[in-house]
Design a protein around this motif. Sequence first.
Motif, short mmCIF file in Angstrom:
data_model
loop_
_atom_site.label_atom_id
_atom_site.label_comp_id
_atom_site.label_asym_id
_atom_site.label_seq_id
_atom_site.Cartn_x
_atom_site.Cartn_y
_atom_site.Cartn_z
N ALA A 230 0.82 -1.22 0.00
CA ALA A 230 0.00 0.00 0.00
C ALA A 230 0.85 1.28 0.00
CB ALA A 230 -0.94 -0.01 1.21
N TYR A 231 2.07 1.20 0.56
CA TYR A 231 2.89 2.41 0.72
C TYR A 231 4.16 2.37 -0.11
CZ TYR A 231 -0.27 3.01 4.61
OH TYR A 231 -1.40 3.15 5.37
N VAL A 232 4.24 1.45 -1.06
CA VAL A 232 5.52 1.15 -1.69
C VAL A 232 6.09 2.31 -2.51
CG1 VAL A 232 4.76 0.19 -3.92
CG2 VAL A 232 6.73 -0.82 -2.72
N ASP A 233 5.22 3.24 -2.96
CA ASP A 233 5.73 4.35 -3.77
C ASP A 233 6.61 5.30 -2.96
OD1 ASP A 233 4.27 4.01 -6.46
OD2 ASP A 233 2.71 3.71 -4.96
N PHE A 234 6.56 5.19 -1.64
CA PHE A 234 7.42 6.02 -0.79
C PHE A 234 8.66 5.27 -0.34
CE2 PHE A 234 2.92 7.18 -0.11
CZ PHE A 234 2.95 8.47 -0.62
N ALA A 235 8.89 4.08 -0.91
CA ALA A 235 9.98 3.21 -0.46
C ALA A 235 11.11 3.15 -1.49
CB ALA A 235 9.44 1.81 -0.19
N ASP A 236 12.25 2.63 -1.07
CA ASP A 236 13.41 2.49 -1.97
C ASP A 236 13.23 1.32 -2.93
OD1 ASP A 236 14.62 4.54 -0.59
OD2 ASP A 236 15.72 3.19 0.77
N GLU A 237 12.52 0.29 -2.47
CA GLU A 237 12.44 -0.96 -3.24
C GLU A 237 10.99 -1.42 -3.32
OE1 GLU A 237 15.02 -4.55 -2.70
OE2 GLU A 237 15.75 -3.41 -0.99
N ASN A 238 10.65 -2.18 -4.36
CA ASN A 238 9.36 -2.86 -4.35
C ASN A 238 9.59 -4.32 -4.73
OD1 ASN A 238 8.50 -3.53 -7.25
ND2 ASN A 238 9.22 -1.41 -7.42
N ALA A 239 8.60 -5.15 -4.43
CA ALA A 239 8.78 -6.59 -4.61
C ALA A 239 7.88 -7.15 -5.70
CB ALA A 239 8.53 -7.30 -3.28
N LEU A 240 7.48 -6.28 -6.64
CA LEU A 240 6.57 -6.73 -7.70
C LEU A 240 7.14 -7.91 -8.48
CD1 LEU A 240 3.80 -5.31 -8.84
CD2 LEU A 240 5.19 -5.33 -10.90
N SER A 241 8.46 -7.93 -8.66
CA SER A 241 9.07 -9.01 -9.44
C SER A 241 8.75 -10.38 -8.85
CB SER A 241 10.59 -8.81 -9.52
OG SER A 241 11.14 -8.86 -8.21
N LEU A 242 8.54 -10.43 -7.52
CA LEU A 242 8.27 -11.73 -6.89
C LEU A 242 6.92 -12.29 -7.35
CD1 LEU A 242 9.57 -11.10 -3.25
CD2 LEU A 242 10.80 -11.94 -5.27
N ALA A 243 5.96 -11.38 -7.56
CA ALA A 243 4.63 -11.82 -8.01
C ALA A 243 4.67 -12.26 -9.47
CB ALA A 243 3.61 -10.69 -7.84
N LEU A 244 5.66 -11.77 -10.21
CA LEU A 244 5.75 -12.16 -11.62
C LEU A 244 6.59 -13.42 -11.79
CD1 LEU A 244 6.27 -8.60 -13.17
CD2 LEU A 244 4.14 -9.87 -12.89
N ARG A 245 7.30 -13.78 -10.72
CA ARG A 245 8.25 -14.88 -10.82
C ARG A 245 7.78 -16.16 -10.10
NH1 ARG A 245 12.81 -12.25 -8.92
NH2 ARG A 245 13.22 -13.50 -7.08
N HIS A 246 7.12 -15.98 -8.96
CA HIS A 246 6.73 -17.16 -8.17
C HIS A 246 5.27 -17.54 -8.43
CE1 HIS A 246 10.50 -17.15 -6.09
NE2 HIS A 246 10.32 -15.97 -5.55
N PRO A 247 4.98 -18.83 -8.40
CA PRO A 247 3.60 -19.26 -8.71
C PRO A 247 2.60 -19.01 -7.58
CG PRO A 247 4.97 -21.16 -8.18
CD PRO A 247 5.89 -19.97 -8.21
N HIS A 248 3.08 -18.61 -6.41
CA HIS A 248 2.18 -18.52 -5.24
C HIS A 248 2.24 -17.14 -4.57
CE1 HIS A 248 6.09 -19.13 -3.64
NE2 HIS A 248 5.70 -19.17 -2.39
N VAL A 249 2.78 -16.14 -5.28
CA VAL A 249 2.97 -14.83 -4.66
C VAL A 249 2.13 -13.77 -5.38
CG1 VAL A 249 4.62 -13.01 -4.09
CG2 VAL A 249 5.29 -15.43 -3.89
N LEU A 250 1.41 -12.97 -4.59
CA LEU A 250 0.60 -11.85 -5.12
C LEU A 250 1.12 -10.55 -4.51
CD1 LEU A 250 -2.85 -13.52 -4.42
CD2 LEU A 250 -2.01 -12.99 -6.72
N VAL A 251 1.03 -9.48 -5.29
CA VAL A 251 1.33 -8.16 -4.74
C VAL A 251 0.06 -7.32 -4.84
CG1 VAL A 251 2.54 -5.98 -5.24
CG2 VAL A 251 3.83 -8.12 -5.09
#
Length: 398
Positions: A230-251
Amino acid sequence: MKTKQRASAGPARVSARSVESLVRPSVLQLHPYVPGEQPRIKGLVKLNTNENPYPPSPRVLEAVRAAVDQRLRLYPNPAADALRERLAALHGCAPENILVGNGSDELLALVTRAFVEPVSAFFRSRPSRTGQPALTRPRPARTTVQYFSPSYSLYPVLADIHGGWRNPARLNPDFSLPSLKELKLGKTWEFEAALTLVTTPNAPSGRGYSTAELDELCQAQLGVVLLDEAYVDFADENALSLALRHPHVLVARTFSKAYSLCFQRVGYCVGPEPLVSAMHRIRDSYNVNGLGQVAALATLDDLPYYRANFKRVIATREHVSAELREFGFEVVPSQTNFILVRPPRFPAQEWLERLRAKAILVRWWADPLVRDFLRISVGTENEMAQLLRVVKTLLSKS
Ligand SMILES: *Cc1c(COP(=O)(O)O)cnc(C)c1O
């Protein structure tokens, strides 16, 4: 049309006193989510619900205004297709990897309903004093909603509404994420949990987690993991790549906080198609209101406007954090648009009252994990200057 109530033919079979028995016991026992106040006090500096202090882009306001006409009688696009296509292009995935919701709160409810079995499906249960179902035999991990505490206080409520099993795990005392080794040693963490919800960056602490440590956690889980960004735009990093890479991860993302659109209720979820399509199957047919879709699309047309706002909020956050540290506040390093602070001199609850008396509203919780802290949303430069002036006055008077 007849408006007068007709006297009933005989005694009602359901009395006013027994009507409560028609409500599910788990619903009667439920502690519902408590949203931050929305008081209407003139001149109030409102720093209690992490809303963006800056308005949406003028283009968004214009697009919404232009959409308010006789078309309001029509149903909106049922799956927010145009918005899904735009988001897919933005994130480098297919529209099938995206589900838009009535705020990300709806997405959190949908993942609970799609991936978690209610305990009652396995047990004849009556709620116990803790509100968790009373168990008579080992409980399968398919019923578990797992999350860290403190984190978003909606998660346990969603588990309770659904009849899932809550499994909160303590964050480290500095609000950092426990390592896998620590989770294993703690013995209560379930690596098989049906659903694990992670607020990242965390709320209410504001702490960020690295993609590397989130990746490690995701890889250790056998059930669905939802990273609530919810607050990731104010952060240094985001983890969106994990949702595109793993079969069981949602962002999950939202237009509410960073994109100044709380009022419109638009959030979305990115992830593997089989999980996303499961959520599509159970959502309401028209779950995203039409003006919300219009506003979100117009938002994506003007991202540079918002990026400038993020920079401004981050600069204010860093400035206020440094100033409050000077005043003796302990400030948790923040990657969000709010800061969690442990104030000096008086108890946090007293600070809440004293600030409120000076027309500044912040957030405080009675929860023992955060009771010594205040959460302060980052407002405009002027609002924060006012906060700092009031803090200084309160400290010099005591
Ligand atoms: C605000 C918030 C949400 C909900 O956002 P909406 O899109 O407005 O429903 C979800 N998760 C966290 C951690 C939040 O702080």
